[in-house]
Design an enzyme around this catalytic site. Structure first.
Site, short mmCIF file in Angstrom:
data_model
loop_
_atom_site.label_atom_id
_atom_site.label_comp_id
_atom_site.label_asym_id
_atom_site.label_seq_id
_atom_site.Cartn_x
_atom_site.Cartn_y
_atom_site.Cartn_z
N ASP A 42 0.81 -1.21 0.00
CA ASP A 42 0.00 0.00 0.00
C ASP A 42 0.85 1.27 0.00
OD1 ASP A 42 -2.06 1.80 0.30
OD2 ASP A 42 -2.13 1.55 2.48
N ASP A 82 -2.26 5.79 -4.85
CA ASP A 82 -2.46 4.84 -3.77
C ASP A 82 -2.75 3.44 -4.30
OD1 ASP A 82 -3.22 3.42 -1.62
OD2 ASP A 82 -4.72 4.83 -0.91
#
Ligand SMILES: *[C@@H]1O[C@H](CO)[C@@H](O)[C@H](O)[C@H]1NC(C)=O
Ligand SMILES: *[C@@H]1O[C@H](CO)[C@@H](O)[C@H](O)[C@H]1NC(C)=O
Ligand SMILES: *[C@@H]1O[C@H](CO)[C@@H](O)[C@H](O)[C@H]1NC(C)=O
Ligand SMILES: *[C@@H]1O[C@H](CO)[C@@H](O)[C@H](O)[C@H]1NC(C)=O
Ligand SMILES: *[C@@H]1O[C@H](CO)[C@@H](O)[C@H](O)[C@H]1NC(C)=O
Ligand SMILES: *[C@@H]1O[C@H](CO)[C@@H](O)[C@H](O)[C@H]1NC(C)=O
Ligand SMILES: *[C@@H]1O[C@H](CO)[C@@H](O)[C@H](O)[C@H]1NC(C)=O
Ligand SMILES: *[C@@H]1O[C@H](CO)[C@@H](O)[C@H](O)[C@H]1NC(C)=O
Ligand SMILES: *[C@@H]1O[C@H](CO)[C@@H](O)[C@H](O)[C@H]1NC(C)=O
Ligand SMILES: *[C@@H]1O[C@H](CO)[C@@H](O)[C@H](O)[C@H]1NC(C)=O
Ligand SMILES: *[C@@H]1O[C@H](CO)[C@@H](O)[C@H](O)[C@H]1NC(C)=O
Length: 389
Positions: A86, A268
């Site tokens: 992430d 992201d």
């Protein structure tokens, strides 16, 4: 998307970023500051290992191709877990055995089975302010209890002793649907993890549709077999986050006064779709179709009758600043990303790819899936080349 609204003790919640997704379109983001940044840091090494190292990624496919995860190991001897890699968060978070039945669908790290484990004797509670999918927020029904520890962490052969991580000691049942165990945050502060492992602070990400396979993460470099045209880079606006300057947004080749502006945009890899402030989201939707409307059952989401979607052109070009001496360039989200599939409670209506956020702009896998991306932790900057698939 879930936003953290409160925390205690060792951790301070600064904003929203990390990613646990449950259903196809489900993510949450938490940025935690006050990480003990120093403990995994090592003196900068002068020579890196010769080549990068790669790890295959699994694709959580349940109607969409928008969530990827892979293997890591923790402890001595190694215990194995799956995590979302992430770029939207800085922390490694994994269930611990203390979580017991509250984390029953996830593998749990057993501290007493690791000879290199060190308890840092600090704990924290995170309560989230927006929920996932059809499970609404109700009081503190989205909550993680975390304990700060250190142990050896290994990803694709990159191994670092005494790495900071957080064990989940309790969680609300809302998290149990996750198809993976935890989250490995890879915000720019992870440069020290690469360097401590002897690798260049550079990472490649290759997200492919499940029917093509071959998704991978590359640490310490990029996999040049996965793209053809040279990478073009855009600098991050800040040192501690992957946040590029978008210079304008075009829908089907046209822009408007609301869209022809410079705005910061987070990148992201832990989030499926896109989040824009209301003025931008509405301006984009107006240019695609007047039939796209807010779904009041799930605040922040929009949708349209599923049978209208195949007829709608919805090509979104976003212009980004180049690095010094290089011109701006576009990244393109094709029309095929417009639909995220039917809403669970309104199956004739399909969710569209942009949610309204509270004050920030963010793109996730619906954009990243169409490019090979190179994440340069020094700078930081992100480079892109169309996927060779
Ligand atoms: C958009 O909202 C839906 C419904 O709450 C949620 O499942 C999804 O994760 C959200 N997408 C993003 C990118 O936050
Ligand atoms: C981190 O390391 C720097 C330099 O080594 C030191 O000055 C600083 O106090 C350290 N911070 C913490 C929180 O230990
Ligand atoms: C992850 O590790 C398991 C064994 O623990 C293996 O079966 C699986 O193929 C690995 N996944 C990937 C994507 O390499
Ligand atoms: C796939 O999604 C459906 C509906 O969103 C859900 O009911 C089902 O449990 C999901 N399947 C898996 C394997 O997650
Ligand atoms: C945490 O507490 C235990 C038990 O008191 C102690 O043995 C250990 O050294 C402590 N850890 C740290 C990092 O201080
Ligand atoms: C919220 O949770 C409380 C208990 O914590 C419950 O009594 C109430 O019915 C819930 N509200 C909704 C709308 O689900
Ligand atoms: C990491 O720890 C192992 C033993 O646990 C040790 O053999 C190795 O030298 C350590 N590596 C570094 C870089 O300190
Ligand atoms: C774990 O959290 C749940 C609420 O989600 C709570 O009911 C339970 O008592 C907690 N368990 C422990 C051991 O703290
Ligand atoms: C980006 O795409 C738009 C059309 O959608 C085009 O007008 C513009 O010139 C492109 N910008 C760059 C830098 O390629
Ligand atoms: C976008 O704004 C710039 C000024 O910031 C202007 O020069 C340009 O003509 C505008 N483009 C369009 C298509 O309106
Ligand atoms: C990463 O960024 C640094 C600082 O701008 C630069 O010196 C380096 O060449 C970049 N690396 C790559 C592979 O682009």
């Amino acid at each position: 998307m879930i936003r953290a609204i409160s925390s205690s003790l060792a951790l301070v919640v600064a904003a929203a970023t990390a990613a646990i997704a449950t259903a196809p379109h489900s993510d949450f983001k938490v940025i935690l500051s006050s990480v003990r940044k120093n403990s995994s840091a090592r003196p900068r090494v002068a020579t890196w290992r010769s080549g990068p190292t790669s790890e295959h990624l699994l694709d959580y496919f349940n109607g969409t191709d928008l969530q990827y995860f892979g293997n890591i190991s923790i402890g001595t001897p190694p215990q194995h877990f799956t995590v979302v890699f992430d770029t939207g968060s800085p922390l490694l978070v994994i269930p611990g055995t203390e979580c017991g039945s509250a984390c029953r669908t996830q593998r749990q790290f057993n501290p007493s089975a690791s000879s290199t484990f060190v308890d840092q004797n600090a704990s924290s509670t995170l309560t989230f302010g927006t929920g996932i999918g059809v499970t609404p927020v109700n009081g503190s029904n989205w909550q993680l209890h975390l304990s700060a520890v250190t142990d050896t962490v290994s990803v694709a052969g990159l191994t670092v002793n005494s790495t900071d991580l957080f064990l989940i000691t309790n969680e609300t049942a809302t998290f149990l649907e996750d198809p993976f165990d935890g989250i490995m945050g890879l915000s720019p502060s992870s440069a020290s993890f690469f360097e401590a492992g002897g690798y260049r602070p550079l990472m490649g990400m290759f997200f492919t549709p499940k029917n093509k396979g071959g998704a991978e993460i590359t640490l310490g470099g990029v996999d040049t077999t996965k793209f053809k045209t040279p990478l073009v880079f855009s600098p991050s606006l800040v040192d501690d986050d992957w946040q590029l300057s978008s210079l304008g947004i075009y829908v089907n080749g046209k822009t408007t006064s609301e869209l022809n502006n410079t705005v910061p945009l987070f990148f992201d890899s832990g989030t499926s779709n896109m989040l824009f402030v209301e003025s931008i989201a509405l301006a984009i939707y107006r240019m695609i179709s007047p039939d796209i409307v807010a779904n009041d059952d799930e605040p922040g989401t929009f949708g349209i009758a599923c049978d209208l979607i195949p007829k709608l052109p919805a090509v979104i070009d976003i212009t980004f600043a180049g690095i010094a001496g290089h011109p701006p360039f576009n990244l393109t989200i094709p029309s095929s990303e417009l639909s995220s599939g039917p809403f669970a409670n309104k199956p004739e209506m399909c969710q569209t790819l942009i949610n309204v956020s509270e004050g920030f702009n963010l793109v996730g896998l619906s954009l990243l899936k169409h490019y090979y991306s190179a994440w340069n932790f020094t700078g930081p900057s992100i480079g892109f080349s169309p996927n060779r698939i």
